[in-house]
Design a protein around this motif. Structure first.
Motif, short mmCIF file in Angstrom:
data_model
loop_
_atom_site.label_atom_id
_atom_site.label_comp_id
_atom_site.label_asym_id
_atom_site.label_seq_id
_atom_site.Cartn_x
_atom_site.Cartn_y
_atom_site.Cartn_z
N ASP A 125 0.80 -1.23 0.00
CA ASP A 125 0.00 0.00 0.00
C ASP A 125 0.83 1.28 0.00
OD1 ASP A 125 -2.31 -1.56 0.13
OD2 ASP A 125 -2.31 -1.59 2.32
N LEU A 126 2.09 1.22 -0.43
CA LEU A 126 2.93 2.41 -0.35
C LEU A 126 2.36 3.56 -1.18
CD1 LEU A 126 5.53 3.89 0.40
CD2 LEU A 126 6.64 2.80 -1.57
N GLU A 131 -0.53 4.25 -2.07
CA GLU A 131 -1.83 4.78 -1.64
C GLU A 131 -1.71 5.72 -0.44
OE1 GLU A 131 -1.49 1.50 -2.47
OE2 GLU A 131 -2.48 1.86 -4.40
N THR A 132 -0.50 5.85 0.11
CA THR A 132 -0.36 6.68 1.32
C THR A 132 -0.19 8.14 0.95
OG1 THR A 132 2.05 6.45 1.37
CG2 THR A 132 0.74 4.76 2.52
N GLN A 191 1.77 10.11 2.41
CA GLN A 191 3.20 10.44 2.56
C GLN A 191 3.94 10.25 1.24
OE1 GLN A 191 1.43 8.53 4.63
NE2 GLN A 191 1.58 9.49 6.67
N TRP A 192 3.65 9.15 0.52
CA TRP A 192 4.28 8.92 -0.79
C TRP A 192 3.89 10.04 -1.76
CZ3 TRP A 192 7.95 6.03 -3.01
CH2 TRP A 192 7.98 5.95 -4.40
N GLN A 238 8.76 12.85 4.91
CA GLN A 238 7.55 12.10 5.23
C GLN A 238 7.93 10.76 5.87
OE1 GLN A 238 4.53 13.55 4.60
NE2 GLN A 238 5.72 15.31 3.88
N VAL A 240 6.31 7.06 7.35
CA VAL A 240 5.13 6.21 7.36
C VAL A 240 5.55 4.80 7.76
CG1 VAL A 240 5.36 5.65 4.90
CG2 VAL A 240 3.14 5.40 6.02
N LEU A 268 4.66 0.79 7.41
CA LEU A 268 3.93 -0.16 6.59
C LEU A 268 4.56 -1.55 6.76
CD1 LEU A 268 3.64 1.99 3.33
CD2 LEU A 268 1.78 1.48 4.94
#
Length: 575
Positions: free
Chosen positions: A71-72, A74-75, A77-78, A89, A91, A93
């Motif tokens: 799901d990287l 979809e964040t 932060q990405w 950023q 995050v 995961l």
């Protein structure tokens, strides 16, 4: 920089990632991954990344970072890193590994850009935080276990408080003494001091029980309640039925603002109240009072568990108060019943004995040949009077029975109250001839009412009978009829024994009579005014008594509302 770990020689020759021969890219312990911003395709990969993900650089350079980190893309932060947000950023995961379970990782993302063609990349520093996550989970589990132990201890404390309170409440029907003991139980477990307030029938509030953990301060708290009763919070709880909790420490300026004088401020400072709970005392939906639990400990705050215990304690106290009051009412009802049976037996026996006595007198005189016309007339007159009295008593008993089940019938029609009063007063004037005067005043032009004329006559007859019974021989009586407040006011005034101050309301209760009437042994069952009140109230009117005290006479007043213009004059039956 070794070719095997990333960008081709052309890209590297551009110098956008050439940090010099001293850069520790290959020896860094954290995984370093550079990926294209638009596709997430891996462009650069260090040995630590190979160890973390379990794949070599050749395979990695053919894959997308999004394939390796769930799901990287979809964040937010990405998206922020790709969009050039200057803030790094971070995050957390899960990363997929070629062998073994997924691993929790922390990615620190920042944007890179080539100088030549402005191609955008994202630099990701990837750390394995499985150990940290496990430590956090273990810490959370320890906190949960601690809370569970605290909740268990709180539950045990709650059961102890409620069990002890229930034992006390079940032991006695003297709720005033019992609530004092319950307050002491609360002080041992929930608070440093406790106050129980009760709501009186007249709407006033009085404190019933008070306990403090410090005997010296208990005396001070009692003095404070007597001299400076503070019921603001209690009043709100009684009005809303919702508990109130105050957890903040009170400053000296707050106390000074509340204090009425210097002595009051001294007491507030010495008692030093901190956290407070005020919970309603209810039973069967009826508000009975409130329980206040007060802590003087500096770091004490009342939480939801404390409030639940306090509310359950108050509920049980309310139930005990209600049960005790119902028991008292039942006892009073039994005494009233016994008293009624005694009075009714006496009252019924008197006219029956009179009927029988005069009948036997007539029969004996007739048998002896001594019966004269005068004796017969006098005896029959006494028998007729006693029969009327017996009929009146039976009617009252039947009316009380109907009232008790809510079925006292009314046959309503348009009634001129003045005509009814004239008729009844005329009848009584004949009876009082030679022994006193019955005066009738008609003021103004009283309007008509919608009423049962027989019931209105019954009310007026009862009031006149009482006026005669409680007045000395030959005393004058006065009846007044006048329009009043969109209705008709009827008053019967006598100059008899009057009423004690506390009897003006009590005389309208069933089987209740004024103390001076009982002391003077004036006969009566105490039902007439009770019946009158019910008749008047069914007509949506009011009845009340006024007296300046014993020996000063009494004025009985009845107010009936005027008949509405749309009211029908036809007969109606209201049950």
């Amino acid at each position: 920089m070794p070719q095997a770990f990333g960008l081709d020689s052309v890209t590297a020759s551009e110098g956008w990632l050439d940090f010099g021969s001293g850069w520790l890219f290959t020896s860094m312990l954290d995984a370093i991954v550079v990926a294209e911003a638009d596709t997430a395709r891996i462009a650069l990969w260090n040995p630590a990344a190979s160890r973390l993900f379990g794949i070599g650089p050749d395979e990695a350079l053919q894959r997308s970072l999004a394939d390796l980190v769930t799901d990287l893309q979809e964040t937010p932060q990405w998206a922020a890193a790709c969009g050039g947000d200057p803030i790094r950023q971070t995050v957390e995961l899960f990363a997929r590994r070629t062998s073994g379970p997924d691993v929790c990782v922390e990615l620190t993302l920042s944007r890179l850009q080539t100088a030549a063609d402005q191609r955008a990349f994202v630099l990701a520093v990837v750390r394995d935080i499985s150990d940290r996550r496990q430590a956090e989970e273990e810490r959370i589990e320890r906190i949960r276990e601690q809370l569970a132990r605290q909740e268990s201890a709180a539950a045990e404390r709650r059961l102890h408080v409620l069990a002890e309170a229930s034992r006390l409440l079940d032991a006695s029907l003297d709720y005033e003494v019992t609530l004092q003991e319950v307050a002491r139980v609360a002080v041992r477990t929930l608070a440093d001091w406790c106050i129980v307030h009760l709501l009186e029938p007249d709407g006033s509030i009085r404190w019933l029980a008070l306990a403090h953990g410090d005997p010296a301060k208990e005396a001070l708290a009692r003095e404070l309640q007597e001299r400076y009763p503070a019921t603001g919070g209690v009043t709100r709880v009684l009005r809303t039925g919702v508990s109130e909790v105050y957890g903040s420490e009170q400053s000296d300026s707050d106390r000074a603002a509340r204090a009425r004088d210097a002595e009051h401020l001294r007491m507030l400072r010495e008692l030093d109240s901190r956290a407070v709970m005020i919970v309603p005392l209810t039973a069967r939906g009826k508000m009975l009072g409130a329980v206040s639990l007060i802590s003087t400990q500096q770091d004490r705050t009342y939480d939801a568990t404390d409030l639940a215990i306090a509310e359950e304690l108050a509920r049980r106290c309310g139930q005990a108060v209600q049960n005790a009051r119902l028991h008292q009412e039942a006892q009073a009802a039994v005494k009233a019943r016994d008293r009624f049976v005694s009075i009714a037996s006496h009252e019924l026996r008197t006219p029956i004995a009179r009927v029988k006595g005069y009948a036997e007198l007539v029969l004996a005189a007739h048998a002896d040949g001594d019966l004269t016309d005068e004796m017969l007339r006098r005896s029959l007159t006494r028998i007729d009077s006693a029969s009327d009295r017996l009929t009146s008593l039976v009617r009252d008993l039947l009316d009380v029975s109907k009232i008790s089940v809510g079925k006292l019938p009314l046959r309503l029609r348009a009634v001129n109250v003045t005509e009814v009063v004239r008729e009844v007063v005329g009848r009584y004037q004949e009876q009082l001839s030679g022994t006193g005067m019955l005066l009738l005043d008609i003021v103004g032009t009283p309007g008509g009412v919608s009423a049962d004329p027989e019931r209105i006559e019954q009310v007026l007859t009862n009031l006149l009978e009482n006026a005669v019974k409680y007045s000395p021989e030959g005393a004058d009586l006065r009846v007044r009829v006048q329009p009043k407040a969109r209705g008709v006011l009827l008053e019967v005034q006598d100059h008899g024994i009057g009423l004690p101050k506390e009897a003006a309301e009590r005389i309208f209760e069933p089987f209740s009579r004024a103390a001076n009437a009982e002391h003077q042994q004036i006969t009566g069952m105490g039902l007439g005014l009770y019946i009158c009140r019910n008749i008047v109230e069914q007509h949506h009117g009011r009845i009340w008594a006024r007296s300046n005290g014993e020996g000063a006479g009494t004025t009985m007043s009845v107010w009936l509302p005027e008949r509405a213009p749309s009211s029908s004059s036809s007969s109606a039956v209201a049950a």
